[in-house]
Design a protein around this motif. Sequence first.
Motif, mmCIF file in Angstrom:
data_model
loop_
_atom_site.group_PDB
_atom_site.id
_atom_site.type_symbol
_atom_site.label_atom_id
_atom_site.label_comp_id
_atom_site.label_asym_id
_atom_site.label_seq_id
_atom_site.Cartn_x
_atom_site.Cartn_y
_atom_site.Cartn_z
ATOM 1 N N THR B 45 -14.715 -38.826 -23.474
ATOM 2 C CA THR B 45 -13.866 -39.429 -22.969
ATOM 3 C C THR B 45 -12.330 -39.320 -23.042
ATOM 4 O OG1 THR B 45 -15.530 -41.075 -22.036
ATOM 5 C CG2 THR B 45 -13.322 -41.495 -21.575
ATOM 6 N N ASP B 161 -16.335 -36.638 -15.906
ATOM 7 C CA ASP B 161 -16.846 -37.426 -16.976
ATOM 8 C C ASP B 161 -18.156 -38.468 -17.025
ATOM 9 O OD1 ASP B 161 -17.115 -38.752 -19.382
ATOM 10 O OD2 ASP B 161 -15.203 -40.032 -19.123
ATOM 11 N N THR B 192 -18.219 -33.550 -19.558
ATOM 12 C CA THR B 192 -19.014 -34.161 -20.576
ATOM 13 C C THR B 192 -20.141 -35.340 -20.344
ATOM 14 O OG1 THR B 192 -18.380 -36.704 -20.406
ATOM 15 C CG2 THR B 192 -16.753 -35.145 -20.813
#
Lengths: 260, 314
Positions: B45, B161, B192
Amino acid sequence: MTAVTAGRVMAGRYLRHVVRAPEEIVIYFSLPIMFVLVFGYVFGSGMAVPGGGHYREFLVPGVFVMTMFYGIGATGTGIAVDMNRGVVDRFRSMPMPRSALITGRMAADQVRALLEITALVLCGLPVGWRWHLGVPRLLAAIGLLLLLRLALSCVGVALGMLAKNPDMVATIVFPLAFPLTAISNVFVAPELMPGWLGVVSEWNPISATTTAIRELFGNPGIGSDSWPAAHALPLAVVWPVLLIVVVGPMAVRRYRNLSR
Amino acid sequence: MTSTIVAEGLRKRFRGGAVALDDFDLTVPAGIVHGLLGPNGAGKTTAVRVLSTLLSFDAGRAEVAGADVAGDPRTVRERIALTGQDAAVDDLLSGRQNLVLFGRLQGLSPAAARARAGELLERFDLAGAASRSAKDYSGGMRRRLDLAASLIRRPAVLFLDEPTTGLDPRSRNEVWRAVRDLVSEGTTVLLTTQYLEEADQLAARISVVDAGRVVAEGTPDELKSALGADRLEVVIREADRLDDAAAVIKEVTGTVPDIDPDQRRLRVPVADRVGALTAVLHGLQDGAITVADIGVHRPTLDEAFLTLTEKVPA
């Protein structure tokens, strides 16, 4: 996208919040009205105004000022809610002026303040409050209230950014707001308070605005001949400007430092 | 094609002293989904927040969509969009008001912003809920609205994210489909995730992140073999037969197993799960070695990270 347009769009966003969640504004409107009624009728019969005059005419300008003061809570909570949410990340990752969040909030607060003032005027008239010195002075008084609100918006924004949690804002603001407005000339003339408390009340920045608008409205109880009471008009400009100059940059710095 | 994201030696230390990125290198070519895979706290992050201009960094260099992140963040912001873990939408506004707001803040005229909002609401199947407050949306709807908000201006690079954390499988599939559509239109996605499966499904290439740096990189297939194959585990009754059992396993699988004498357990990586299991079991029975337990285990992601981080010189 100019900073002005972005600020306007952001102000529109905050005003839409009011429309979509009217509960909040109802609370902010009902509180001052309740104060007018409770103080005006329940305590009012036992209240004296130095120099004569009707207590409710003395009270209503004070409640105007108190209402501006409680606005810190709304501003701080609104900003803290934003900070707590991913939405600020989206704003910050977009190619828009970063100032918009702050300027938009402050502009929206001015609109809210105008609505609150209008509501209070409508509530004040039936209980016997009047402006006696003509429309230009009425507008000047409203101008002073808006200036005070602008300064308190700054405080609210800074608080909202520091607290980062809406509940924390309420925990800070409300326990402070009541004594700060009570130890002033909002409800009771400082001459009637014990000596030192009266001095604190006279110097309380919000007393300056209260005295100034009482003067401009032609309402009773513009107070003793103490220095702050005698210079209420300039002080009602100086205090808010000072607050903006001190707290405004703090809020901006805090917002910039989100990237640390 | 040139690289759309380049990060070289990025370093980020938070004020509390925690080092979130430590010599972080990343190169992502245009037009693919690149996965950042790693456990919580690995720095994924932080990497996304640095690359999307939300966080400053202490050292290194980063370039996104042809602009320097530190030197020209404004240009970067014109070319990217970010969809974070916490849906970046305004809860009090309706879905439509959200999209109009973000459109206006990105310079669209009121009419253009409304038109674009309408298109995106249709595309993300939110038209029916357009006037409801975002706070009343389900998790999947919020994530879709969030994604729609990121696509108002068709970004060159989209940062996602952990886009599916906390979503049910159906909503997750919807998000995956939207991501695939985007990439087919030419957007580069940096994703991610904590989920190996998600990276496997979406990403053309994956960087494994641990302790603030990339510890392995490759296609999902390359990584899977690097992350370790399935393991066959056998526990036998008699400790004095461990060597015999090891010999059987070596003969069948071609690999010398690890032996844990205390647990009387033998462990060996295998390629063919069922085949190896059957063959080893038969071999042990033929040798009259009593099997207490036998099974094939997939490496968990945690184990995979342990494997990968052990390979990195300290």
